[in-house]
Motif scaffolding. Structure first.
Motif, short mmCIF file in Angstrom:
data_model
loop_
_atom_site.label_atom_id
_atom_site.label_comp_id
_atom_site.label_asym_id
_atom_site.label_seq_id
_atom_site.Cartn_x
_atom_site.Cartn_y
_atom_site.Cartn_z
N UNK A 43 0.83 -1.21 0.00
CA UNK A 43 0.00 0.00 0.00
C UNK A 43 0.86 1.26 0.00
N UNK A 44 2.01 1.22 0.67
CA UNK A 44 2.89 2.39 0.71
C UNK A 44 3.38 2.70 -0.72
N UNK A 45 3.74 1.68 -1.48
CA UNK A 45 4.19 1.89 -2.86
C UNK A 45 3.06 2.41 -3.73
N UNK A 46 1.84 1.91 -3.50
CA UNK A 46 0.69 2.39 -4.27
C UNK A 46 0.49 3.88 -4.00
N UNK A 47 0.59 4.28 -2.73
CA UNK A 47 0.43 5.70 -2.38
C UNK A 47 1.53 6.56 -3.02
N UNK A 48 2.75 6.05 -3.04
CA UNK A 48 3.86 6.81 -3.63
C UNK A 48 3.70 6.98 -5.13
N UNK A 49 3.06 6.04 -5.79
CA UNK A 49 2.89 6.13 -7.23
C UNK A 49 1.77 7.10 -7.64
N UNK A 50 0.85 7.37 -6.73
CA UNK A 50 -0.26 8.26 -7.04
C UNK A 50 0.23 9.70 -7.15
N UNK A 51 -0.30 10.45 -8.14
CA UNK A 51 0.12 11.86 -8.30
C UNK A 51 -0.44 12.76 -7.21
#
Length: 172
Positions: free
Chosen positions: A164-172
């Motif tokens: 989930x942390x990586x998903x959040x980092x990928x979001x603009x």
């Protein structure tokens, strides 16, 4: 390796059976009271091909092997994996829908204590060489975030975990 010869004095033909060449064996068979050699039972034949060490050690299959490393044995009219035959001879039938997992990870081991009936999915996840097995043992994502219940998104089919942390980092 030298070829064995007939045990009859003066005969140098190759050994065929019971230490005799073909003609001498046929002559012996014609004698009154001749008895064929007793044949081993299927179980005796199977266990004669196993190198049994201690009860807790791997019991290695010493006869034919498949290209993938598992032992092969012709039993009751069909060729089967040796570890399956060992399990069925000592414990009983493999439960329907399950397969045997080598807990010791030695493919030519036939020790029933090292075999556990599991589902195909469980067997794949336990594997040390399949991608699903390798991924199932990962504790952190590729960027170093820990896979915790709060930080892990599991897809509906259960086939993929995402951080989930990586998903959040990928979001603009």
């Amino acid at each position: 390796m030298s070829e064995r010869t007939c045990s009859v004095d003066g005969c140098d033909r190759p050994h065929a059976s019971r230490g005799l060449c073909g003609p001498h064996y046929q002559k012996e068979r014609a004698q009154p009271g001749w008895q064929p050699l007793p044949q081993p039972t299927p179980e005796e034949r199977f266990w004669s091909k196993v190198e049994i060490r201690g009860a807790d050690d791997c019991w290695l299959w010493t006869a034919a092997h498949h290209g993938d490393g598992y032992g092969l044995h012709r039993h009751l009219g069909r060729t089967s994996r040796a570890h399956r035959v060992a399990y069925e001879l000592t414990i009983g039938p493999i439960p329907e829908g399950l397969m045997l997992d080598h807990l010791c990870r030695v493919r030519d081991c036939v020790n029933p204590a090292h075999l556990e009936p599991v589902t195909n999915r469980e067997n794949i996840l336990r594997s040390e060489i399949t991608p699903p097995g390798i991924n199932a043992r990962k504790t952190h994502c590729i960027r170093g975030h820990e896979f915790t219940p709060d930080n892990t998104l599991v897809r509906r089919d259960g086939a993929k975990r995402e951080c989930r942390a990586c998903i959040r980092e990928r979001r603009p």
